[in-house]
Design a protein around this motif. Structure first.
Motif, short mmCIF file in Angstrom:
data_model
loop_
_atom_site.label_atom_id
_atom_site.label_comp_id
_atom_site.label_asym_id
_atom_site.label_seq_id
_atom_site.Cartn_x
_atom_site.Cartn_y
_atom_site.Cartn_z
N ILE A 279 0.86 -1.19 0.00
CA ILE A 279 0.00 0.00 0.00
C ILE A 279 0.89 1.24 0.00
CG2 ILE A 279 -1.82 1.29 1.19
CD1 ILE A 279 -2.74 -1.29 2.48
N THR A 280 0.73 2.05 -1.02
CA THR A 280 1.48 3.31 -1.12
C THR A 280 0.55 4.46 -0.78
OG1 THR A 280 2.90 2.41 -2.86
CG2 THR A 280 2.83 4.81 -2.62
N ILE A 281 0.87 5.19 0.29
CA ILE A 281 0.04 6.32 0.70
C ILE A 281 0.34 7.47 -0.25
CG2 ILE A 281 -0.56 7.87 2.59
CD1 ILE A 281 0.36 5.69 4.52
N SER A 282 -0.53 7.65 -1.24
CA SER A 282 -0.25 8.57 -2.33
C SER A 282 -0.58 10.01 -2.00
CB SER A 282 -1.04 8.12 -3.58
OG SER A 282 -0.80 6.76 -3.86
N ASN A 283 -1.74 10.22 -1.39
CA ASN A 283 -2.14 11.58 -1.03
C ASN A 283 -3.18 11.49 0.09
OD1 ASN A 283 -4.86 11.36 -2.32
ND2 ASN A 283 -3.62 11.24 -4.20
N TYR A 284 -3.74 12.62 0.47
CA TYR A 284 -4.65 12.63 1.62
C TYR A 284 -5.96 11.92 1.33
CZ TYR A 284 -7.40 16.24 -0.75
OH TYR A 284 -8.18 16.91 -1.63
N ALA A 285 -6.31 11.73 0.06
CA ALA A 285 -7.60 11.14 -0.28
C ALA A 285 -7.52 9.66 -0.60
CB ALA A 285 -8.21 11.89 -1.46
N LEU A 286 -6.62 9.29 -1.52
CA LEU A 286 -6.55 7.91 -2.00
C LEU A 286 -5.13 7.38 -1.91
CD1 LEU A 286 -8.82 8.02 -5.19
CD2 LEU A 286 -9.39 7.01 -2.98
N SER A 287 -5.03 6.09 -1.65
CA SER A 287 -3.74 5.41 -1.64
C SER A 287 -3.82 4.22 -2.59
CB SER A 287 -3.40 4.93 -0.23
OG SER A 287 -3.22 6.03 0.65
N ALA A 288 -2.69 3.96 -3.25
CA ALA A 288 -2.63 2.89 -4.25
C ALA A 288 -2.16 1.60 -3.59
CB ALA A 288 -1.70 3.28 -5.38
N ALA A 289 -2.90 0.52 -3.83
CA ALA A 289 -2.56 -0.77 -3.24
C ALA A 289 -2.47 -1.82 -4.34
CB ALA A 289 -3.61 -1.20 -2.21
N THR A 290 -1.56 -2.77 -4.16
CA THR A 290 -1.47 -3.94 -5.02
C THR A 290 -1.54 -5.18 -4.14
OG1 THR A 290 0.95 -3.94 -4.94
CG2 THR A 290 -0.09 -2.76 -6.76
N LEU A 291 -2.20 -6.21 -4.66
CA LEU A 291 -2.42 -7.44 -3.90
C LEU A 291 -2.27 -8.62 -4.84
CD1 LEU A 291 -3.32 -8.47 -1.05
CD2 LEU A 291 -5.66 -8.43 -1.91
N GLU A 292 -1.31 -9.52 -4.53
CA GLU A 292 -1.08 -10.71 -5.33
C GLU A 292 -1.73 -11.90 -4.63
OE1 GLU A 292 3.07 -11.25 -5.95
OE2 GLU A 292 3.43 -9.17 -6.56
N VAL A 293 -2.63 -12.57 -5.33
CA VAL A 293 -3.40 -13.67 -4.75
C VAL A 293 -3.24 -14.92 -5.60
CG1 VAL A 293 -5.69 -14.45 -4.04
CG2 VAL A 293 -5.07 -12.05 -3.79
N GLU A 294 -3.07 -16.07 -4.95
CA GLU A 294 -3.00 -17.34 -5.65
C GLU A 294 -4.13 -18.25 -5.19
OE1 GLU A 294 -0.18 -20.49 -3.60
OE2 GLU A 294 0.97 -18.70 -4.19
N GLY A 295 -4.68 -19.00 -6.12
CA GLY A 295 -5.78 -19.90 -5.81
C GLY A 295 -5.35 -21.05 -4.95
N TYR A 296 -6.33 -21.60 -4.22
CA TYR A 296 -6.08 -22.73 -3.33
C TYR A 296 -5.93 -24.00 -4.15
CZ TYR A 296 -7.08 -25.95 0.57
OH TYR A 296 -7.03 -26.97 1.52
#
Length: 296
Positions: A279-296
């Motif tokens: 999670i990158t705190i970009s500004n006071y309103a929105l932050s950019a997040a990336t999430l890597e998910v693998e199936g079970y």
């Protein structure tokens, strides 16, 4: 983006199912020969030798006298991944009473014609009901209509259920005729949590564990194995909610979870674990997040 954290479906919470436990005979004390298979509780075992051992204890011995085969057909939809399915000709019907507040349901790896989900409160009666088509007969032109086989939608999420604590949830998978096979890969019920807004740029891919080998003459041998789904989500998170989102992700580390990029895009619905998040705190309103998910 949303997640559903599973509420375990125990034997007490599965209040009705039309799928019998008839995979193998129930184990009874006595002598079994190598190759005999039995059921103990909700699991199946195969004898590896002539033995009088109780199967659970025998499977733990060194060397083992019993081999654990896995869950019986009735319980695969509640215990295994989406590829190990509960199957039955003519449809599958189950009723679960969670005993606590739930407002979300994921049904993954479905096979059949349609699926109906009904939530019934003991006081107010039916408070939610929805039917979706598993068969996908949408076409782009007349040629497709006449000549191409129709497809299937395998993964469904129901994230608009009302939060009732004492309600029971019934799921019915229907087929067009009694001879057709129906199946449920994974059933997950629980509470829905919002994580942010899924963005374009989210990527979906498949990892195939099959092995392809050629011998000295160039002949190809393919050993077919499982495939798993991988999704890299791009999400906008409201900056004031960054801490709560991080806490939620910390809590589900190594915990089976349903991740939902968009309800209407089955390819962004995955049951599994996250590999990594940032999670990158970009500004006071929105932050950019990336999430890597693998199936079970």
């Amino acid at each position: 983006m949303k997640i559903i954290r599973p509420t375990p479906v125990t034997e007490g919470r599965l209040t009705a199912s039309d799928v019998p436990i008839d995979d193998y005979p129930a184990w009874a004390a006595g002598e079994y020969s190598a190759g005999d298979s039995v059921v103990v509780g909700i699991e199946a075992f195969e004898a590896l030798e002539t033995t009088s051992d109780e199967p659970v204890a025998g499977a733990s011995k060194t060397p083992p006298s019993w081999l654990r085969l896995g869950y019986v057909n009735k319980w695969r939809m509640f215990r295994d991944g989406r590829d190990s399915k509960t199957r039955q000709d003519g449809g599958v019907a189950t009723t679960v009473t969670p005993g606590q507040v739930v407002n979300g349901l994921a049904l993954l790896g479905l096979e059949g014609l349609s699926v109906t989900v009904t939530m019934t409160d003991p006081v107010e009666g039916i408070v939610y009901q929805r039917t979706d088509q598993i068969t996908d007969i949408s076409v782009n032109n007349w040629y497709d209509w006449y000549f191409l086989p129709y497809g299937f939608r395998e993964d469904f999420v129901f994230t608009d259920m009302p939060p009732y604590s004492g309600a029971e949830v019934s799921v019915v998978v229907n087929t067009s005729n009694p001879a057709d096979t129906s199946a449920v890969g994974r059933y997950v019920i629980g509470m829905v949590r919002g994580m942010g807004l899924t963005l374009y740029g989210t990527s979906v891919r498949t990892q195939d564990f099959s092995v392809r080998e050629r011998d000295g003459f160039g002949n190809l041998t393919i050993v077919r194995r499982r495939k798993i789904r991988l999704v890299d989500y791009r999400v906008d998170v409201e900056t004031p909610l960054v801490d709560s989102v991080k806490r939620e992700l910390d809590q589900i580390a190594n915990e089976e979870t349903v991740f939902i990029g968009a309800d209407h895009l089955g390819s962004t619905i995955i049951f599994g674990f996250y590999r990594d998040f940032d999670i990158t705190i970009s500004n006071y309103a929105l932050s950019a997040a990336t999430l890597e998910v693998e199936g079970y």
